[in-house]
Write a protein that holds these residues in place. Sequence first.
Motif, PDB file in Angstrom:
ATOM      1  N   LEU A   1      55.983  39.426  34.238  1.00  0.00           N
ATOM      2  CA  LEU A   1      55.264  40.116  33.176  1.00  0.00           C
ATOM      3  C   LEU A   1      53.800  39.711  33.286  1.00  0.00           C
ATOM      4  N   VAL A   2      52.902  40.661  33.468  1.00  0.00           N
ATOM      5  CA  VAL A   2      51.480  40.362  33.610  1.00  0.00           C
ATOM      6  C   VAL A   2      50.817  40.522  32.246  1.00  0.00           C
ATOM      7  N   THR A   3      50.180  39.454  31.770  1.00  0.00           N
ATOM      8  CA  THR A   3      49.575  39.459  30.446  1.00  0.00           C
ATOM      9  C   THR A   3      48.064  39.292  30.545  1.00  0.00           C
ATOM     10  N   GLY A   4      47.386  39.598  29.460  1.00  0.00           N
ATOM     11  CA  GLY A   4      45.935  39.447  29.405  1.00  0.00           C
ATOM     12  C   GLY A   4      45.501  38.117  28.837  1.00  0.00           C
ATOM     13  N   ALA A   5      46.429  37.168  28.709  1.00  0.00           N
ATOM     14  CA  ALA A   5      46.076  35.853  28.184  1.00  0.00           C
ATOM     15  C   ALA A   5      45.060  35.189  29.105  1.00  0.00           C
ATOM     16  N   PRO A   6      44.241  34.291  28.572  1.00  0.00           N
ATOM     17  CA  PRO A   6      43.208  33.652  29.404  1.00  0.00           C
ATOM     18  C   PRO A   6      43.810  32.885  30.572  1.00  0.00           C
ATOM     19  N   GLU A   7      43.143  32.987  31.720  1.00  0.00           N
ATOM     20  CA  GLU A   7      43.551  32.184  32.859  1.00  0.00           C
ATOM     21  C   GLU A   7      43.139  30.736  32.611  1.00  0.00           C
ATOM     22  N   ARG A   8      43.788  29.823  33.341  1.00  0.00           N
ATOM     23  CA  ARG A   8      43.483  28.399  33.164  1.00  0.00           C
ATOM     24  C   ARG A   8      42.159  28.065  33.832  1.00  0.00           C
ATOM     25  N   PRO A   9      41.187  27.582  33.072  1.00  0.00           N
ATOM     26  CA  PRO A   9      39.922  27.205  33.695  1.00  0.00           C
ATOM     27  C   PRO A   9      40.035  25.863  34.392  1.00  0.00           C
ATOM     28  N   GLY A  10      39.067  25.551  35.221  1.00  0.00           N
ATOM     29  CA  GLY A  10      39.018  24.202  35.759  1.00  0.00           C
ATOM     30  C   GLY A  10      39.166  24.122  37.249  1.00  0.00           C
ATOM     31  N   ALA A  11      39.802  23.053  37.696  1.00  0.00           N
ATOM     32  CA  ALA A  11      39.844  22.688  39.100  1.00  0.00           C
ATOM     33  C   ALA A  11      40.823  23.548  39.878  1.00  0.00           C
ATOM     34  N   ALA A  12      41.403  22.950  40.917  1.00  0.00           N
ATOM     35  CA  ALA A  12      42.278  23.693  41.818  1.00  0.00           C
ATOM     36  C   ALA A  12      43.460  24.310  41.069  1.00  0.00           C
TER      37      ALA A  12
END
Length: 214
Positions: A142-153
Amino acid sequence: MLTIHAAALLLPGGGRAPVPGGAVAVQDAVIADFGPYGELAAAHPAARVRRWPGVLTPGLLQRDAVRLLEESYFPDPREADTLGTAPLTGGALDALGPDDTWRAGSVRRGLHRMLRHGTTAATAAPTAPPALITAMRRSGLLVTGAPERPGAAPLLDPLAGAATVAEATAAPLAVGERADLAAFDVPDEAALLAAGAASCVATVAAGRLVYRGR
């Protein structure tokens, strides 16, 4: 056909208490019921039953899906002797050559690795490549519009760094909602957080068994 997924411990999410000997009843692509296995079995005597070891949870949410698929190469098992099994990133991608003919196979294998980690949903920004969105949806995510995880690798394990399993799930269990589940061969939530999502033995996306490890 109605299927009951049962495990030694159910973590339904949504602030609800864990259910020892819990289960989830799935009708087609949605959750029909959940709670103690005995109650569900009595209410649905004709249901098919799938028993999983350890802990049963809602499906996990992968917040790094696009970055993982774009920035990593997932080796073919036949390349394990030379490339290993872990995703390759950064300078290691230079060894693959100047073009990206390898990408389609890598994306397919990367999506399978996500399913093997209990992932049933992934976040993607509106600017994400349409081909990747299509590939994720075709895999069952399921593809959602929730924010992607910011930060490192980017991290393949959605449980990495999570203080609770609920932090890493796409949504708590709810009757009438999409049937996304993951089963892990661990005894409890603390053990699951310690072992990580690599302990997954089964993933159910929209009622369909998309990964089974045993």
